[in-house]
Design an enzyme around this catalytic site. Structure first.
Site, PDB file in Angstrom:
ATOM      1  N   ILE A  73      24.918   6.778 -10.211  1.00  0.00           N
ATOM      2  CA  ILE A  73      23.573   7.279  -9.917  1.00  0.00           C
ATOM      3  C   ILE A  73      23.117   7.990 -11.179  1.00  0.00           C
ATOM      4  O   ILE A  73      23.870   8.765 -11.777  1.00  0.00           O
ATOM      5  CB  ILE A  73      23.555   8.214  -8.680  1.00  0.00           C
ATOM      6  N   SER A  74      21.907   7.702 -11.616  1.00  0.00           N
ATOM      7  CA  SER A  74      21.396   8.254 -12.871  1.00  0.00           C
ATOM      8  C   SER A  74      21.292   9.773 -12.808  1.00  0.00           C
ATOM      9  O   SER A  74      21.217  10.382 -11.730  1.00  0.00           O
ATOM     10  CB  SER A  74      20.020   7.668 -13.188  1.00  0.00           C
TER      11      SER A  74
END
Length: 235
Positions: free
Chosen positions: A64-65
Site C-alpha cells: 500500500i503506497s
C-alpha cells in the site's frame, strides 16, 4: 521516494491528514475531508503502523503506497473525481484509494478497482465493508474486480465494462503507458501512472477534448512493477 515523517508518534488518522496538510501535500479541502473519512488503519495489515509516511507490505509482493503518494494522486485527480464521474483504480491492492474515489464521485458516480490477486480482492472488499465506503460498495457505485479470471488479461487491460473513465489511477509501475488505459480514458479525463523500470516517474496523462494526449512528469517515484499475477507471486 520522499518520506515526510516517521516514527510511531501518530496514532490517529486525523494526525496523518494534519501532517499532509502541514507539509503542503494536501491543499484541497475535499481531499482532506475524504482522507479523514476513510481511516487508513482499516486498510493496513495488523501489526504495522498505518499512519507513518511509508509504503507498507500487504502480502503477495505488493504494497500500500505511502500516505503522501495517495494524497498526491487524489490532488492530481480531484477535478476528475467530481460527483457523477467514473474512476478506475488499477492495482487496487487493499482498496484504500478505491474507497476514497467512491466517496468523491458519490452515489451517482462509479469507482472501480481492478486487482489480479484474488486474495487481495477479498481482503480489499472486507476492508471497504469496515470503512466509510461500505455504503457505496453495498449500493453498487463501488466495485472491485479480479482481472485474473479474464483470459490473458492483467491490470494493463484496465476494466472496459464501465469505460470511459474521467479518472484512472495506476498503483504499479509500467515500462510504458498501456494503450488500453489510454483508450478507456474519457476526453477531458486524466490518468496518473508511474512509468519506468528501475527509475520511475509519476506521469500525468490528460486526454484532450479532441482525443489527443498530453503527458507531463509530476515527480520521481518508486513503485512495484505492473506485472502478470504469476510474475508478481514469483517476486
Amino acid at each position: 521516494m520522499e518520506q515526510y515523517w516517521s516514527g510511531s508518534a501518530l496514532n490517529e488518522n486525523k494526525g496523518m491528514v494534519d501532517n499532509l496538510q502541514r507539509y503542503g501535500i494536501i491543499t484541497s479541502r475535499k481531499v482532506g475531508e475524504v482522507m479523514e473519512t476513510i481511516d487508513r488503519a482499516l486498510f493496513v495489515p495488523g501489526g504495522l503502523q498505518p499512519y507513518v509516511d511509508s509504503p507498507m507490505p500487504i502480502g503477495y509482493n505488493a504494497t500500500i503506497s505511502a500516505p503522501h503518494m495517495h494524497a498526491t494522486c487524489l490532488q492530481l485527480l480531484e477535478k476528475n473525481l467530481q460527483p457523477g464521474m467514473r474512476a478506475l483504480d488499477v492495482g487496487s491492492g487493499t482498496g484504500y484509494l478505491t474507497g476514497c474515489f467512491a466517496l468523491m464521485v458519490g452515489p451517482q458516480g462509479r469507482a472501480v478497482g481492478v486487482e489480479h490477486i484474488p486474495e487481495l480482492v477479498s481482503f480489499s472488499i472486507e476492508n471497504i465493508k469496515k470503512s466509510a465506503a461500505a455504503l457505496p460498495l453495498k449500493d453498487g457505485s463501488l466495485s472491485v474486480h479480479c482481472c485474473v479470471i479474464v483470459v490473458l488479461t492483467d491490470g494493463r487491460q484496465g476494466w472496459p465494462d464501465f469505460a470511459p473513465y474521467e479518472a484512472i489511477h495506476v498503483g504499479a509501475a509500467a515500462p510504458e503507458i498501456p494503450q488500453p488505459l489510454i483508450d478507456q480514458l474519457k476526453p477531458g479525463g486524466r490518468m496518473v501512472i508511474p512509468v519506468g523500470n528501475i527509475f520511475q516517474d509519476l506521469k500525468v496523462v490528460d486526454k484532450n477534448s479532441d482525443g489527443s494526449i498530453s503527458i507531463r512528469t509530476e515527480t520521481s517515484v518508486r513503485y512495484v512493477p505492473l506485472t502478470s499475477r504469476e510474475a508478481q507471486l514469483r517476486g
